[in-house]
Design a protein around this motif. Sequence first.
Motif: not given
Length: 368
Positions: A51-52, A85-86, A122
């Motif tokens: 999430p970023g 970023k993910n 992740g």
Amino acid sequence: MKQLMIRALIAFLATVFVMQPASADRIKDLGGFQGIRSNQLTGYGIVVGLPGTGDDNLEYTVQSLKAVASRFGLQLPPGANPGMKNAAVVLITADLPAFAKPGQKLDITVASIGKAKSLRGGSLILTPMLGADGQIYAMAQGNLAVGGLGAEGKDGSTIVVNVPSAGRIPEGATVERAVQTGFENTPALTFNLARADFTTAQNVASVINNRFGFGTAQAIDAVSVSVRAPIGGDVRATLMSNIENLDVVSAEPSAKVIVNARTGTVVINSAVRVGAAAVTHGKLTVRIDEQQRVSQPAPFSQGQTTVEQRSGVAVEEEKRQMFLIAPGPKLSDIVKAVNAIGASPADLVAILEALKEAGALRAELIIL
């Protein structure tokens, strides 16, 4: 109070570590058979779905994602530089147990090697796990379980609990290849002691020979014992099971005194001997007292009010008589002598070093 605590600790050690008669241990608790061990596996992979909190456009992250995309026939344009970023580049580690067979599951550890702030949420993309020989022994994939937590405010303030950039995947890897140990057809089995000792090695060989016949085992050195065994996995498995559960008397360990100078911890094993020695132990204290006194001039005088600095320096030395340490065959004698001296843990280190240099301490002195 400090001296009482030290004396209580020393008295406790005296009751615990007094010399006890030798006891028998199982052979399996003294070491293991050569070749029957775990092997380390490593892998390089990509975690996606963050999430970023990923790597944010690191070059090797982009290259890794392009390589993953190429597996499915997708070719990104040469100038494409998608936001990362993910996603995060990670290293995966695992231990491959002895006799692990294809299809069995392994627990793996995943850790970020880039700028990723957290791997929470992740998923690891299918990644090969390599051994030291460069061969693939397992394949890893799955959702991460991350125990750490990180949060960041708009004003730049952050909070981090544990380590959010590393996590585990229980049973996240599947074994694809077994390691050949040569267990079934090696000329002989070799048992290795965890701690080198010639006496213990000879005792292990003697116990095995008494159980299975003279010439079955032979001590090669202070660590290894060679065991003759018939060819065949089933026969050797039975033989090793019987050998592991045999009782053997371990040799008395070498005399050692371990001192942790940072914490003041002192551990003395039961083999330590002490010779005759005379020890004196004193304590020197230097005390400096600083005081300020206001000097007020007499009325109608020309003087001014001033502040005078007065210092008092005193030296106190605690007088103690020389103490005789008599030769003692037991650890309890050493403990009683140290207790009578009343040394603090810090002073005890100096006393032990002096006894060692004087030849009165029959032990190896190890200072951590």
